[in-house]
Write an enzyme that holds these catalytic residues in place. Sequence first.
Site, PDB file in Angstrom:
ATOM      1  N   CYS A 135      -2.051   0.927  -3.277  1.00  0.00           N
ATOM      2  CA  CYS A 135      -2.956   1.996  -2.833  1.00  0.00           C
ATOM      3  C   CYS A 135      -4.283   2.005  -3.589  1.00  0.00           C
ATOM      4  O   CYS A 135      -5.330   2.293  -3.009  1.00  0.00           O
ATOM      5  CB  CYS A 135      -2.275   3.355  -2.906  1.00  0.00           C
ATOM      6  SG  CYS A 135      -1.716   3.845  -4.540  1.00  0.00           S
ATOM      7  N   ASP A 310      -6.442   8.834   3.027  1.00  0.00           N
ATOM      8  CA  ASP A 310      -5.184   8.489   2.368  1.00  0.00           C
ATOM      9  C   ASP A 310      -4.746   7.093   2.818  1.00  0.00           C
ATOM     10  O   ASP A 310      -4.540   6.865   4.011  1.00  0.00           O
ATOM     11  CB  ASP A 310      -4.124   9.526   2.745  1.00  0.00           C
ATOM     12  CG  ASP A 310      -2.827   9.363   1.973  1.00  0.00           C
ATOM     13  OD1 ASP A 310      -2.617   8.294   1.357  1.00  0.00           O
ATOM     14  OD2 ASP A 310      -2.015  10.304   1.985  1.00  0.00           O
ATOM     15  N   HIS A 312      -1.911   5.624   2.316  1.00  0.00           N
ATOM     16  CA  HIS A 312      -0.458   5.461   2.300  1.00  0.00           C
ATOM     17  C   HIS A 312       0.176   5.493   3.692  1.00  0.00           C
ATOM     18  O   HIS A 312       1.277   6.010   3.876  1.00  0.00           O
ATOM     19  CB  HIS A 312       0.173   6.535   1.416  1.00  0.00           C
ATOM     20  CG  HIS A 312      -0.295   6.506   0.004  1.00  0.00           C
ATOM     21  ND1 HIS A 312      -1.413   7.207  -0.429  1.00  0.00           N
ATOM     22  CD2 HIS A 312       0.172   5.841  -1.077  1.00  0.00           C
ATOM     23  CE1 HIS A 312      -1.593   6.988  -1.715  1.00  0.00           C
ATOM     24  NE2 HIS A 312      -0.652   6.158  -2.134  1.00  0.00           N
TER      25      HIS A 312
END
Length: 411
Positions: A135, A310, A312
């Site tokens: 990430c 984000d 993820h």
Amino acid sequence: MELSQKEIGLDRSKDDNGLSSNDYVVLGIHYPIDSDDDKVVELANKRSNSAGGSIGMFQQFFNKVEEFDYHPGFLSDVISRIHFTYRTKFIPIARSDDGPSPLRINFLIGDNPFNAIENAIYNPNCFNTDIGWGCMIRTGQSLLANAIQIAILGREFRVNDGDVNEQERKIISWFMDTPDEPFSLHNFVKKGCELSSKKPGEWFGPAATSRSIQSLVEQFPDCGIDRCIVSVSSADIFKDEINDIFKNKRYSNILLLMGVKLGVDKVNEYYLKDIRKILESRYSVGISGGRPSSSLYFFGYQDDTLLYFDPHKPQPSTIESLLETCHTDNFDKINISDMDPSMLIGVLLQGEDDWQSWSNEVFDSKIINILNSRNDVTIAEDSMSLEETLEPPDNEYVDLGPMSQQLNGSP
């Protein structure tokens, strides 16, 4: 109970610069909340009264109303930012003999079970996804990609569904997950191994990410960024180094990457206002950071709420998927006080005039320090050597902000 505009977030009070404190800010550009205030207040009061006067219930309602009332310029800007995520089924990356195993459970649970089983059978010693460890690399890629986009296409560039920009497609393709592309995950991992002793499958921190970006940029001059200056332990920028670059080429594009830790377990309140000021700067290309071992890409804010992408969300590693998903209006929010203190700050200077303007802008910053040269850095009451201070491991940042302010004569 009647609710006021202030209680529901529509107060149009001004800040010290005469700008609405409720404006949305995206990498230095302000956008007002685009809504019919009276209508929103009326609807909110109806919902509040029906819920027994609960402001909390109302705030949930307003958040939903707000989703449909973003300023169109704001949404266009957000959608035009580049956003990268976890990818699956890319060209395998061999594990290191003494590194993490691709079969670790925390890597497998985030992937499609069929992908995980297939990889366990056919490539048990290779990574074909970065789920669980990539990430920070992805948010570093996002920061770099937006810097390159601005350097080549300009800050005013906007994505247009009816008009594909071939230059931007080329920029995005540079981040495709293949060893042949200059800014691929594969090459970030390779540089992480060479420069930061990071093995495949190990989580990168801001320091390893910034070193990888610097080296990859230097190896690919066609990216539009002439130099990448890295400060891995603080936000110290040295005038003599920057001035030397502009002496050789006045209109150089310089990417500054500054790794900082602004607290122990959470960001010290002393720095909160300056984090917003960094994102409010027209030279900002965002901040990579977020939560411990869970990096996010911050590109703006509203009041005390930071806006972020984000990474993820696993997606297939194909050029079609990359082009389809790198632009989105699906952003998230986090209160600035919940931000992890370790982060990587990105600033793009396009020419000597930008350097002079930005230097003046951050003169009184509590985070960024403009020093004459490295000789100005002294380690008072500390046994660490200068080399150790400038090159710490990812989990050993040194907050030199207050010390550098004293060197500059700042309060």
